[in-house]
Design an enzyme around this catalytic site. Structure first.
Site, short mmCIF file in Angstrom:
data_model
loop_
_atom_site.label_atom_id
_atom_site.label_comp_id
_atom_site.label_asym_id
_atom_site.label_seq_id
_atom_site.Cartn_x
_atom_site.Cartn_y
_atom_site.Cartn_z
N HIS A 6 0.83 -1.21 0.00
CA HIS A 6 0.00 0.00 0.00
C HIS A 6 0.87 1.26 0.00
O HIS A 6 1.66 1.47 0.92
CB HIS A 6 -0.89 -0.02 1.25
CG HIS A 6 -1.89 1.06 1.31
ND1 HIS A 6 -2.05 1.88 2.40
CD2 HIS A 6 -2.82 1.47 0.41
CE1 HIS A 6 -3.03 2.72 2.19
NE2 HIS A 6 -3.52 2.50 0.99
N ARG A 7 0.71 2.07 -1.02
CA ARG A 7 1.56 3.27 -1.22
C ARG A 7 3.03 2.84 -1.16
O ARG A 7 3.89 3.59 -0.71
CB ARG A 7 1.25 4.35 -0.19
CG ARG A 7 -0.24 4.67 -0.05
CD ARG A 7 -0.54 5.74 0.98
NE ARG A 7 -1.95 5.70 1.38
CZ ARG A 7 -2.50 6.36 2.39
NH1 ARG A 7 -1.73 7.17 3.12
NH2 ARG A 7 -3.77 6.26 2.69
N GLU A 33 0.40 -0.54 -4.69
CA GLU A 33 -0.75 0.35 -4.86
C GLU A 33 -0.22 1.76 -4.76
O GLU A 33 0.69 2.03 -3.96
CB GLU A 33 -1.78 0.07 -3.76
CG GLU A 33 -3.09 0.81 -3.89
CD GLU A 33 -3.19 2.13 -3.15
OE1 GLU A 33 -4.24 2.77 -3.22
OE2 GLU A 33 -2.20 2.56 -2.49
N ASP A 35 -1.39 6.27 -5.54
CA ASP A 35 -2.47 7.24 -5.73
C ASP A 35 -2.03 8.31 -6.73
O ASP A 35 -0.88 8.76 -6.67
CB ASP A 35 -2.80 7.92 -4.40
CG ASP A 35 -3.10 6.92 -3.32
OD1 ASP A 35 -4.19 6.34 -3.34
OD2 ASP A 35 -2.22 6.70 -2.44
N HIS A 48 -0.97 10.89 -2.14
CA HIS A 48 -2.29 10.47 -1.65
C HIS A 48 -3.28 11.60 -1.51
O HIS A 48 -4.43 11.50 -1.94
CB HIS A 48 -2.14 9.76 -0.30
CG HIS A 48 -3.45 9.29 0.25
ND1 HIS A 48 -4.24 10.07 1.06
CD2 HIS A 48 -4.11 8.12 0.07
CE1 HIS A 48 -5.34 9.40 1.37
NE2 HIS A 48 -5.29 8.21 0.78
N GLU A 108 -4.58 3.99 -8.21
CA GLU A 108 -5.83 4.56 -7.72
C GLU A 108 -5.98 5.98 -8.23
O GLU A 108 -5.13 6.84 -7.95
CB GLU A 108 -5.90 4.56 -6.18
CG GLU A 108 -7.26 5.10 -5.74
CD GLU A 108 -7.42 5.38 -4.26
OE1 GLU A 108 -6.64 4.86 -3.44
OE2 GLU A 108 -8.35 6.14 -3.95
N LYS A 110 -7.24 9.36 -7.84
CA LYS A 110 -7.69 10.09 -6.65
C LYS A 110 -8.50 11.31 -7.07
O LYS A 110 -8.12 12.45 -6.80
CB LYS A 110 -6.49 10.53 -5.82
CG LYS A 110 -6.10 9.53 -4.75
CD LYS A 110 -7.07 9.49 -3.59
CE LYS A 110 -6.62 8.50 -2.52
NZ LYS A 110 -7.70 7.80 -1.86
N ASP A 228 0.16 -1.95 4.26
CA ASP A 228 1.30 -1.05 4.50
C ASP A 228 2.57 -1.83 4.81
O ASP A 228 3.66 -1.26 4.81
CB ASP A 228 1.00 -0.14 5.70
CG ASP A 228 -0.08 0.89 5.43
OD1 ASP A 228 -0.20 1.34 4.29
OD2 ASP A 228 -0.80 1.24 6.40
O1 G3P Z 1 -6.55 1.44 -2.81
C1 G3P Z 1 -6.76 1.06 -1.49
C2 G3P Z 1 -6.65 2.21 -0.53
O2 G3P Z 1 -5.45 2.88 -0.77
C3 G3P Z 1 -7.78 3.17 -0.59
O3 G3P Z 1 -7.77 4.11 0.43
O4 G3P Z 1 -7.32 6.31 1.42
O5 G3P Z 1 -5.55 4.59 1.44
O6 G3P Z 1 -6.18 5.71 -0.68
P1 G3P Z 1 -6.65 5.22 0.65
CA CA Z 2 -4.91 4.56 -2.22
#
Ligand code: G3P
Ligand code: CA
Length: 240
Positions: A6-7, A33, A35, A48, A108, A110, A228
């Site tokens: 994640h990120r 992943e 953003d 993000h 993603e 955003k 994460d």
């Molecule tokens: O893509 C999954 C997750 O990243 C979505 O929420 O707020 O972390 O971008 P957020």
């Molecule tokens: Ca995200």
């Protein structure tokens, strides 16, 4: 089950920076992943929030800043002393790097607060330019945006993000013609996962950081978790 960082590896490295993505790859994640927002001069920026305030040493909305201004910022934020200066990358930079690796990239969009003009088209153009189509999944909380993606290219892999309890999300996903569900893991249960899988929908919950929850998601039959802590996820799967 696959592990998506994640990120990047946001639990241990500055989120959405190259060093964070490199860490996810290093520990053996199947994917990352990230953003995407758009700058004032239409660059695709990997960050993000709508502003640079939380994760950089500067202030302002991404859409009000030029790429040159953003490039000078340091996104190491809470990790500053540990990793030195960490620039905010462009999507082009991350995808060029990932193209050389066996790594999936969940992009993603955003745009659930600001609608960036032609964001979908720009992202798709870049994916084709870098020959990354088979390795990307486009997701968004903005389902109108996902529909725009599919109207531009119905063959690109897409998923809907959601953070609330939905009624029969598998039927909604089929109605939209997306290929996956990316829910907050708290919304998931065996009924949703089984129904989604029987409709050939991939289920990749976020943000699954606790090892016990990772195991639960695996036992439910999820295709991936977005975490994460990709190293934790990879180790957990190896030990079972
Ligand atoms: O893509 C999954 C997750 O990243 C979505 O929420 O707020 O972390 O971008 P957020
Ligand atoms: Ca995200």
């Amino acid at each position: 089950m696959e592990i998506f960082g994640h990120r990047g590896a946001a639990g241990t490295f500055p989120e959405n920076t190259m060093i964070s993505f490199q860490e996810a790859a290093r520990v053996g994640a199947n994917g990352i992943e990230l953003d995407v927002h758009m700058s004032k001069d239409d660059e695709l920026i990997v960050i993000h929030d709508e502003t640079v305030d939380r994760t950089s040493n500067a202030k302002g909305f991404v859409r009000d800043l030029t790429y040159d201004q953003i490039r000078k910022m340091d996104a190491s934020y809470k990790f500053k002393k540990k990793y030195g200066v960490c620039p905010i990358p462009t999507l082009n930079e991350v995808l060029e790097w990932a193209a050389e690796l066996p790594l999936k990239v969940n992009i993603e969009l955003k745009n659930n607060v600001f609608e960036y003009p032609y964001l979908e088209m720009k992202v798709i153009d870049l994916i084709y330019k870098l020959n990354m189509k088979e390795n990307v999944i486009l997701s968004s909380f903005n389902h109108n945006s996902i529909m725009r993606v599919l109207s531009l290219d119905s063959t690109i892999e897409t998923a809907i993000l959601y953070s609330w309890q939905m009624f029969e999300p598998w039927n909604y996903a089929k109605h939209l013609s997306v290929k996956g569900l990316h829910p907050n893991y708290r919304t998931l249960n065996d009924i949703v996962v089984q129904a989604a899988r029987s409709e050939q929908l991939a289920v990749r919950p976020y943000t699954v950081n606790d090892a016990e929850v990772m195991k639960k998601m695996r036992d439910l039959g999820c295709d991936a978790v977005i975490t994460d802590y990709p190293e934790r996820g990879v180790k957990l799967l190896k030990s079972h």
